[in-house]
Design an enzyme around this catalytic site. Structure first.
Site, PDB file in Angstrom:
ATOM      1  CG  HIS A 326      -0.277   0.048   2.535  1.00  0.00           C
ATOM      2  ND1 HIS A 326      -0.003   1.216   3.198  1.00  0.00           N
ATOM      3  CD2 HIS A 326       0.176  -0.947   3.337  1.00  0.00           C
ATOM      4  CE1 HIS A 326       0.586   0.946   4.348  1.00  0.00           C
ATOM      5  NE2 HIS A 326       0.712  -0.360   4.458  1.00  0.00           N
ATOM      6  CB  CYS A 345       1.005  -4.171   5.331  1.00  0.00           C
ATOM      7  SG  CYS A 345      -0.529  -5.044   5.700  1.00  0.00           S
TER       8      CYS A 345
END
Length: 443
Positions: A326, A345
């Site tokens: 992201h 992440c």
């Protein structure tokens, strides 16, 4: 742990060539070691450092470390085997000296320890022997230090600081063992990886987008800290979401958001986070008892926008860990040396470049259309026309076809040598700690 790709058998010719080279390395003797050191010491001594300045040459040495050859692939085991042969020779010849200067070494400094530095850099191939054994830190040494730093993932500033000295003083034997450990990892990833694929290298904290065997794009990344690691996995990217919503995991709600709401009741509204019950009805924050023993059983969802924890983009791939790639509003973190800051992440610098590459074979999604949608702030999921393989790997040492050997810190302490993890506990926060409005991160 992820499913491994089956490694292909190396060709007979490659194996024979490697075996012959290993045999040559095994013949190295202490006499060779002594003659190697003597040849370095007896190399032509240079005069004053100021008659050797070559700024362009210094920058070229750093640029030469960059490559379009991917870390993974069918040639990766052969490349690292060749590096192992070279390091076997170095070890057999006595390794390299420790460099422990009494002052910070940089261009212009004259100090006896520069001679040890020159010797160290010559043995590892970063400095040509023709540079001599002067005590002056001249432009040749500056270029060699920058090359060394680039090979070890350090800022190539030419200053021999704390991190550079630690990396330089890892023994040749330990580096050889690191290469041997990573040979096994690379062999497991030497099959057909696909026409187009994405590789995330955890210790290097960067991403390669590879097309037809060449690197099309390289992005700096931020990966998981040691107590919340990014998982190694072979998967496929199936979706890009522009202007994503972010839903806070229960752990962050309990440990971080509820305590913040007790201190500042405006926290949710200022961060565009809304509450929803199990039926999808929005709940006003002022109706919630934030001092209750348990956190409210509600969904905490942050609206799309610049302050969203994933900013403009979320890239989804199949995995059981709820991890994804992201964007982030905290772009300054990409400038840090230790980019092991996430909760698993992968944050991607210049993520729109990667998204454009991923979507270029999906009709209707050129860069201009993508930017238009991002500007609209409307959450838009996009299924890729063809899923793109993604390999999240732990490769802390490798060598490309150009013979440049790269090393990185063993950030998750998987290589079996304490020396290799020296830099992982310096200059970074070990505990996740409470988040603030400047440090609002997705799980």
């Amino acid at each position: 742990m992820s499913k491994k790709i089956g490694s292909e058998n190396l060709s007979r010719r490659m194996l024979l060539r490697s075996a012959a080279s290993v045999g040559a390395a095994a013949l190295a003797t202490p006499a060779l070691a002594q003659s190697a050191i003597e040849s370095l010491i007896a190399a032509p001594r240079r005069g004053a450092w100021d008659d050797q300045f070559d700024a362009k040459g210094s920058s070229r040495t750093v640029a030469s470390v960059a490559t379009n050859n991917p870390v993974l692939g069918p040639h990766a085991p052969i490349n690292i085997q060749q590096a192992m042969i070279n390091y076997q020779m170095i070890v057999a010849n006595g390794g390299w000296p420790q460099v422990n200067p009494a002052q910070t070494l940089r261009i212009g400094v004259v100090d006896p320890s520069v001679q040890q530095l020159r010797q160290r850099l010559m043995i590892s191939g970063d400095l040509p022997q023709s540079a001599g054994m002067s005590a002056s830190f001249d432009s040749y040494v500056d270029g060699a230090v920058k090359r060394f730093q680039a090979r070890h993932g350090l800022p190539a500033d030419g200053v021999l600081g704390e991190f550079s000295i630690k990396a330089m003083n890892v023994s040749a034997q330990t580096r050889l063992q690191q290469l041997e450990t990573n040979l096994v990892r690379l062999q497991s990833m030497s099959g057909d990886l696909g026409r187009r694929y994405v590789m995330v290298n955890i210790p290097a904290a960067y991403i390669e987008a590879v097309e037809n065997g060449r690197i099309a794009l390289r992005n700096t990344a931020i990966v998981g800290k040691i107590d919340r690691p990014t998982h190694a996995i072979n998967s496929k990217i199936y979706e890009v979401i522009l202007n994503p919503y972010w839903t806070a995991p229960r752990s962050i709600v309990e440990k971080d958001i509820v305590p913040l709401m007790r201190k500042d009741p405006t926290y949710l509204s200022r961060n565009n986070i809304r509450l929803f019950d199990g039926n999808g009805n929005e709940v006003a924050p002022e109706t919630v008892d934030w001092n209750a023993e348990k956190a409210p059983n509600l969904m905490f969802r942050q609206d799309p926008g610049k302050i969203n924890a994933m900013s403009s983009t979320k890239i989804n791939f199949h995995n059981p860990h709820n991890e994804y790639m992201h964007d982030t509003p905290q772009q300054g973190l990409f400038n840090k040396l230790m980019r092991f800051e996430s909760s698993g992440c992968v944050r991607v610098q210049n993520v729109r470049d990667l998204t454009s590459w991923l979507l270029k074979e999906t009709p209707g999604w050129d860069r201009q259309n993508m930017e238009r949608v991002i500007a609209s702030r409307v959450s838009t999921p996009i299924k890729l026309a063809e899923e793109v393989p993604v390999y999240i790997v732990y490769i802390s040492a490798w060598s490309a076809e150009d013979g440049i050997v790269q090393f990185r810190d063993d950030i998750y302490q998987l290589d079996g040598a304490t020396e290799l993890a020296l830099q992982t506990t310096t200059g970074i926060e070990q505990s996740a700690g409470p988040i603030s409005e400047q440090d609002f991160l997705p799980q």
